[in-house]
Every structure is written in C-alpha cells, then in structure tokens.
Scaffold this active site. Sequence first.
Site, PDB file in Angstrom:
ATOM      1  N   HIS A 164       0.887  -1.278   0.265  1.00 57.69           N
ATOM      2  CA  HIS A 164       0.023   0.039   0.050  1.00 57.69           C
ATOM      3  C   HIS A 164       0.678   1.165   0.017  1.00 57.69           C
ATOM      4  CE1 HIS A 164      -3.873   1.884   1.533  1.00 57.69           C
ATOM      5  NE2 HIS A 164      -2.973   3.029   1.575  1.00 57.69           N
ATOM      6  N   HIS A 217      -9.659   1.137  -0.512  1.00 54.88           N
ATOM      7  CA  HIS A 217      -9.498   1.996   0.537  1.00 54.88           C
ATOM      8  C   HIS A 217     -10.889   2.124   1.220  1.00 54.88           C
ATOM      9  CE1 HIS A 217      -5.727   3.030  -1.176  1.00 54.88           C
ATOM     10  NE2 HIS A 217      -5.411   4.168  -0.247  1.00 54.88           N
ATOM     11  N   GLU A 257     -10.761   4.138   6.810  1.00 53.97           N
ATOM     12  CA  GLU A 257      -9.780   5.172   7.320  1.00 53.97           C
ATOM     13  C   GLU A 257     -10.445   6.503   7.887  1.00 53.97           C
ATOM     14  OE1 GLU A 257      -6.019   7.362   5.314  1.00 53.97           O
ATOM     15  OE2 GLU A 257      -7.519   6.587   3.978  1.00 53.97           O
ATOM     16  N   HIS A 292       1.125   4.678  -2.448  1.00 55.53           N
ATOM     17  CA  HIS A 292       0.666   5.777  -3.843  1.00 55.53           C
ATOM     18  C   HIS A 292       2.230   6.201  -4.344  1.00 55.53           C
ATOM     19  CE1 HIS A 292      -3.455   5.757  -2.626  1.00 55.53           C
ATOM     20  NE2 HIS A 292      -2.970   5.536  -1.403  1.00 55.53           N
TER      21      HIS A 292
END
Length: 328
Positions: free
Chosen positions: A8, A186, A189, A10
């Site tokens: 994970h 996702h 969160e 970006h």
Amino acid sequence: MVPMAELHCHIEGAAQPALVERQAAKYGADTSAFIRDGRYVWHDFTSFLAAYDAASALFRSEEDYAALAETYLTGLARDGALYAEIFVSPDHAREAGLTPQAYLAGLAAGIARARAVAGIEARMIVIGVRHLGAAAVEAAARLAAGCGHPLVTGFGMAGDERAGRMADFARAFAIAREAGLGITVHAGELAGWQSVADALDHVAPARIGHGVRAIENPDLVRRIAAEGAVLECCPGSNVALSIYPDFAAHPFPALREAGCRVTLNADDPPYFWTSLAREYALAERHFGLGPADLIALTRTALEAAFVDEATRRRLLARLATAPAAAAG
C-alpha cells in the site's frame, strides 16, 4: 535487517520533497504553497490532497515517472524490502498531460531499473479516484482491464472515502475482477466501520486499504478474520492524519490478535514523515512485535501480493533464506 514487503503505497505520494523541488525547478514551478523547509505542508485531509495533487502535477514525462519509481524502489530495497506494490493513478497522469500508456511505460521502466540495480520485485495497481465519481473510477477499471501490461496486476480505489456510496463503484470492480486483476479498496480510514462492511458487501475485495476502523464493530472484526481479507495497515499515516491520537491507541495489535491478516505499509511516506522501515520499527517499539512477528507480517504480504504463483514462490523462498528470517 528484517525482510519487508509493501502492498500500500501511492507512487506520487512517495516523491520526496527534494525530488519534487528538482521537478519544480525543471518546469519553472513554485512549491512554496506546499513545501517549506524541506517538508510537505498540510493541516487536514483536504489540504493533504491539495498538496499531493500539486506535487504530482510536476511529474510530466515518462522519464519523470521512471526516475520516481526507481528512486523509491531502490530506497526500499536498501532498507531490506523484497517486494512492493505501487498504486498508480492515470487520472493524475492525464492532469499532467501524459497519456496513461506513457505513464505506465515510464513507471515500468523505473521498476525494471530498480529490479536490475537492487533486486526488488514490484507490481502496479491502477486506482480510480473515489471523489472524481463512479464514471471516472469505471474508466480507470477499464484501462486497468484492457491495458495488457504484465506489471499491472491489480485494481483499487483511493481518494476521499467520504464521497459516494460503495455500491456506486461495484461495476468498476466487476470489470477489473472479470479481467483477472487483484482487488483492493480503501475503506475504514476516514470513514467508520460501516465503510469496511460496505466494501465487503459490494466489492468483495481480497484486500482492504487501511480497514482499521473495523475495530469499532466486533462482529465485523470477526467477519474479516473469518473471510480472510487482508488489511493493508498504515499506522504512521493514521496517526499523522489524527485518526488515532498516538500509537498506543492504534488498533493494529487488537486486529492482529483477533485473527485478522494484517500487513504494514507506508501509504504516502514523506507526507506522513515515515517509511516502510519506520513502520516495521514502530510495530516493534509500540506494538511489541519481535523479529519473528515482523517476518510473519512480510510473509502475509507476500501471500496476499497480486503476483503469479511462480513469482510468489520465489519471493517466499527469498524470505525463508534471508539472514533475519533464518535467525527468526
């Protein structure tokens, strides 16, 4: 050195401020609104996204992205990582004036260079940006499904978790799944436990990005453990974004003890003043994990990686024969 793996991260969010400032000088841009004293500047999730987008806009060519991927992955390898998956966003590439094909080609070149130099294996997960809407996410899924690139092995969705309903994005994930891509999303969160339940109900992902807010519902935690969905946990990111006040309050140990399959990841490392190595060190310091526990987390990540089985076997063999793993 404990062998590590990351699921994970970006790739635009992995750009160090110094690299972004070099890109700004190359293109005659001003970074003072989002970089000061060598650090990214933001104060909440919305301003974080603004800084992220501004920095991402400074990567505008295949070589820019090749350099970004190579720099990040070789750094990971120096820290002991065997494998990494990077989230790639065609929407950011388009905004910078780059075609998705050129974007993927540049990143693939960087991955190849890092592999040749440092031996690290890597794959790409195309992501749709949730707050751009269901049509944009579906377009990203069609791109991922149709690009035919051997290093594109997964599809996911990121962005502002508070936008839209998970059911709105189900078609996009169906397209990706039909193409044989691994599925992650996702959830859990910024939004609470219900977002994780919605992801399981409407998308049925193999992995959930973050997922930590599931701790708010014991029944959901039991469901995650029973179904085996892997949680891509990013404790440093969660604390930096004030989702939890400190590491003592973070639910990683409780999720692990409840039987959930958990991994450690850095998310957008320089934005959250972290790295994959720091996440492993934090788990040792704050969660009481020893070397054998950390190696087990790496094994879980490799078992959950979106790779072909021959590559998975090679990675697991490397893990088993690594000095720290053997000692553990």
